[in-house]
Write a protein that holds these residues in place. Structure first.
Motif, PDB file in Angstrom:
ATOM      1  N   SER A  38      -0.692   4.475  -0.059  1.00 45.71           N
ATOM      2  CA  SER A  38      -0.588   5.936  -0.161  1.00 45.71           C
ATOM      3  C   SER A  38       0.881   6.331  -0.313  1.00 45.71           C
ATOM      4  CB  SER A  38      -1.174   6.591   1.088  1.00 45.71           C
ATOM      5  OG  SER A  38      -0.386   6.247   2.225  1.00 45.71           O
ATOM      6  N   LYS A  39       1.114   7.570  -0.765  1.00 47.53           N
ATOM      7  CA  LYS A  39       2.481   8.075  -0.882  1.00 47.53           C
ATOM      8  C   LYS A  39       3.173   8.053   0.483  1.00 47.53           C
ATOM      9  CE  LYS A  39       5.175  12.103  -2.328  1.00 47.53           C
ATOM     10  NZ  LYS A  39       5.131  13.473  -2.904  1.00 47.53           N
ATOM     11  N   GLU A  40       2.440   8.425   1.511  1.00 48.89           N
ATOM     12  CA  GLU A  40       3.021   8.469   2.850  1.00 48.89           C
ATOM     13  C   GLU A  40       3.480   7.088   3.294  1.00 48.89           C
ATOM     14  OE1 GLU A  40       1.522   9.217   7.466  1.00 48.89           O
ATOM     15  OE2 GLU A  40       0.241   9.822   5.784  1.00 48.89           O
ATOM     16  N   THR A  73       6.569   5.875   1.132  1.00 47.37           N
ATOM     17  CA  THR A  73       7.826   6.538   1.492  1.00 47.37           C
ATOM     18  C   THR A  73       8.373   5.998   2.812  1.00 47.37           C
ATOM     19  OG1 THR A  73       7.119   8.541   0.341  1.00 47.37           O
ATOM     20  CG2 THR A  73       8.920   8.766   1.922  1.00 47.37           C
ATOM     21  N   ARG A  89      10.733   4.882  -7.709  1.00 51.15           N
ATOM     22  CA  ARG A  89       9.663   5.789  -7.276  1.00 51.15           C
ATOM     23  C   ARG A  89      10.190   6.837  -6.279  1.00 51.15           C
ATOM     24  NH1 ARG A  89       7.618   1.420  -9.267  1.00 51.15           N
ATOM     25  NH2 ARG A  89       5.484   1.390 -10.116  1.00 51.15           N
ATOM     26  N   ASP A 135      10.123  11.106  -6.610  1.00 50.12           N
ATOM     27  CA  ASP A 135       9.556  11.939  -5.560  1.00 50.12           C
ATOM     28  C   ASP A 135      10.604  12.843  -4.896  1.00 50.12           C
ATOM     29  OD1 ASP A 135       7.098  10.885  -5.992  1.00 50.12           O
ATOM     30  OD2 ASP A 135       7.297   9.323  -4.449  1.00 50.12           O
TER      31      ASP A 135
END
Length: 425
Positions: free
Chosen positions: A390-392, A395, A420, A424
């Motif tokens: 996931s993005k979370e 990151t 990436r 973002d």
């Protein structure tokens, strides 16, 4: 010399035989490469040279299968069917499903299980016919979901395959059956010819030429194992029946002159009685010469000082087949660490597993049971790891991943992560 040193000595001798001579290795290399270059033409050539039959076609025709049913008693066909049901039921319990799990940060991880597209099954010929090999190799592939199964086996001098082999294959629904054996068949399965399309994996036992060919093509295709001559160890105490042990030892000796049959016991009385029984029963065996050569070269009776020493010897040998004929076999079972198949008690004679019970009889030999397993469903599937970050999660962990990449000197790996983060920001 103690028992474990004697076992090691015998194994060392057998392993040297299993690797073949320099001439055998050279011959196999040439055959494999010749088939790779000339295809069907080479298959016909080697079939005539080694099997002494000039074939016009390799594929088994429906008429040959129909004739096989006329030659085999219906009761034996029924036995093949029942054995097939037992084997299918056992292997169905080994089936695994793909799995996935989710973390709280939205990451999904898992494993995707996919059957192989095509498998080649080698069924040995020569001094005996082996419909049981058809069942043991084809059924787990089918249960695993393999769509294309190709069977190869050397023809008899009449240009046909044994009736039992044809019937077993037909009962299982095998559509591709070819009359070709030896190293040439292995090469055809690995590289393909005009008649035989290449497969992804080759399974099934064979002679030294088949084993060396499988070793040679490994990497182009997968293989199940390099199977050596058959072997049995009987672990028995004074409660066992000498005549039954002798019969079980000879059941392996008749396979091959290189087969190994070993009794390990703390009872000198049992050892002497079994030795006399083996000599007596040998005299009436149809395959007496083969069994006798096996017993003389690789048959042995080891008398241990006690059951603990006997079990330790069994674990060092790591036999293909182990029969436990003691007063309390289930108490011995947890102490056995290394064996391909374990037969517990008087009525679990090794041929029960060879033909009928359900577990696979394609087993690790030559001590390889220390680190390998019987043929099973895992041999016919491959596993893919699934990663969905996931993005979370990305990151949160990006800097850690980039630093790990730079630790190994792989800057492009680190930048693939950091690009990436730019998108973002």
């Amino acid at each position: 010399m103690n028992i474990t040193r004697l076992i090691d000595q015998k194994l060392s001798l057998r392993r040297s035989l299993d690797s073949g001579t320099s001439k055998q290795r050279a011959d196999v290399y040439n055959i494999v490469e010749d088939v790779r270059e000339r295809g069907d033409q080479a298959l016909f050539h080697y079939t005539e040279k080694f099997d002494r039959v000039a074939l016009r076609e390799l594929v088994v025709q429906k008429q040959e299968i129909d004739e096989a049913y006329q030659q085999l008693d219906e009761s034996l066909v029924a036995v093949i069917k029942q054995a097939a049901n037992n084997i299918r039921e056992y292997h169905a319990k080994q089936k695994k499903e793909s799995w996935f799990y989710h973390r709280e940060d939205g990451t999904m991880l898992g494993q995707k299980i996919t059957p192989l597209d095509a498998v080649g099954v080698y069924v040995p010929g020569g001094t005996a016919a082996y419909p049981s090999s058809v069942l043991m190799n084809v059924i787990p592939a089918q249960v695993a979901g393999v769509e294309r199964i190709v069977l190869v086996s050397p023809p008899n001098q009449d240009g046909k395959l044994p009736s039992g082999v044809l019937i077993a294959a037909n009962e299982l629904g095998v559509k591709e059956i070819y009359k070709v054996g030896g190293a040439q068949a292995i090469s055809a399965l690995a590289y393909g010819t005009e008649s035989i399309k290449a497969v992804d994996k080759i399974v099934g036992p064979g002679n030294i030429y088949v084993a060396l060919a499988k070793r040679q093509v490994f990497g182009t295709v997968d293989i199940d194992m390099i199977a050596g001559p058959s072997e049995i160890v009987v672990l028995a105490d004074e409660t066992a029946m000498p005549n039954e042990i002798a019969a079980d030892l000879l059941s392996q000796a008749e396979h091959d002159k290189l087969a190994s049959s070993v009794l390990v016991t703390p009872s000198i009385q049992l050892a002497e009685a079994v030795k006399a029984e083996v000599e007596k029963q040998l005299e009436t065996l149809p395959r007496k010469e083969i069994a006798k050569a096996s017993v003389e070269q690789f048959g042995q009776i080891y008398v241990a000082e006690g059951l603990e020493e006997a079990i330790n010897a069994v674990n060092e040998l790591a036999p293909e087949h182990l029969e436990v004929m003691t007063s309390s076999p289930y108490e011995v079972l947890p102490l056995v660490k290394h064996a391909g198949a374990i037969f517990l008690g008087r009525y679990s004679s090794e041929p029960v597993g060879d033909y009928f019970a359900g577990p696979n009889h394609v087993l690790p030999t030559n001590g390889t049971a220390r680190f390998s397993s019987p043929l099973n469903l895992d041999d016919f599937v491959k596993k893919s790891s699934i990663i969905a970050y996931s993005k979370e999660a990305f990151t949160e962990n990006a800097a850690k991943i980039a630093s790990f990449a730079r630790l190994e000197g792989l800057e492009a790996h680190a930048r693939a992560i950091e690009e990436r983060l730019k998108e973002d920001s």
